[in-house]
Design an enzyme around this catalytic site. Structure first.
Site, PDB file in Angstrom:
ATOM      1  N   GLU A 154      68.817  31.693  31.332  1.00 19.46           N
ATOM      2  CA  GLU A 154      70.272  31.804  31.500  1.00 19.46           C
ATOM      3  C   GLU A 154      70.905  32.665  30.419  1.00 19.46           C
ATOM      4  OE1 GLU A 154      69.895  28.316  28.668  1.00 19.46           O
ATOM      5  OE2 GLU A 154      68.725  29.224  30.286  1.00 19.46           O
ATOM      6  N   HIS A 199      65.106  31.069  27.271  1.00 18.90           N
ATOM      7  CA  HIS A 199      66.274  30.660  28.051  1.00 18.90           C
ATOM      8  C   HIS A 199      66.586  31.732  29.095  1.00 18.90           C
ATOM      9  CE1 HIS A 199      67.718  27.164  25.713  1.00 18.90           C
ATOM     10  NE2 HIS A 199      67.079  27.761  24.711  1.00 18.90           N
ATOM     11  N   CYS A 208      63.021  25.629  27.976  1.00 20.81           N
ATOM     12  CA  CYS A 208      62.977  25.365  26.536  1.00 20.81           C
ATOM     13  C   CYS A 208      62.300  24.018  26.259  1.00 20.81           C
ATOM     14  CB  CYS A 208      64.372  25.474  25.933  1.00 20.81           C
ATOM     15  SG  CYS A 208      64.342  25.666  24.118  1.00 20.81           S
TER      16      CYS A 208
END
Length: 209
Positions: free
Chosen positions: A191, A189, A81
């Protein structure tokens, strides 16, 4: 497995990145200690919030030169990011701010025309990738059209097409991932990107460059 250092400079939900790596069996630690970062086999630079605040936070933590040193060392480095955005020359978010200058390009606000098309800013949610570096090890098993999760109001416009690893379209075409040598970075992202994101993190964990 080798230790992964996740840089803590008070800019983001670092624990979610750590938990994602741990779910894959990797020894990942959140740290602001320059020594720990320098000794780690792989390093991750996350970032959430305004570009200028993130750059200032990195400098306040005394870690700007540490990050540049890790990149120069040739060890695998992952930006996420704003951690990706900071690798570029500058950002025009709330003024003009210098980045780390690793990649040529700038960070710009999505144009107002997007709102007129009833597209919301920030660009938040799932969107598809267009893979440009199809043979990159970190993108192994990730294909055109795979969906990943974004949260951003500003986008990277790379001046060097060679570093664009993946693109995405949201009113404009922007750099969704950038890569060169030992560096890989994502605007999205991983994750939060479920199967595709975990695949990317696993690939990074296995990456030997």
């Amino acid at each position: 497995m080798s230790k992964i250092a996740i840089i803590d400079y008070e800019a983001g939900n670092l624990r979610s990145v750590q938990k994602a790596f741990e779910s894959l069996g990797y020894d990942a630690a959140v740290t602001s200690d320059a020594g720990d970062i320098k000794s780690a086999a792989k390093v991750v630079l996350p970032g959430v919030g305004a570009f200028g605040d993130c750059v200032s936070g990195l400098e306040r933590a005394g870690l700007r030169e540490t990050v540049l040193g890790v990149i120069a060392s040739g060890r695998p480095f992952l930006g996420i990011c704003v951690g990706m955005q900071m690798l570029f020359d500058k950002s025009y978010e709330f003024g003009e701010h210098d980045g780390l200058g690793i990649f040529r390009g700038s960070v710009k606000k999505f144009p107002d025309e997007i709102v007129k098309q009833r597209m919301k800013i920030p660009h938040m949610g799932w969107n598809s990738l267009s893979i440009k570096q199809k043979n990159h090890p970190v993108l192994n098993g990730i294909n055109d059209g795979d969906m990943v999760y974004f949260v951003h109001s500003y986008y990277v416009q790379s001046e060097d097409a060679a570093v664009i690893a993946a693109e995405c379209d949201y009113g404009v075409t922007f750099t969704a991932a950038a890569a060169r040598d030992n560096i890989f970075a994502t605007q999205f992202h991983p994750e939060k990107s479920q199967t595709t994101g975990l695949r990317l993190l696993k690939n990074f964990g296995e990456w030997k460059c």
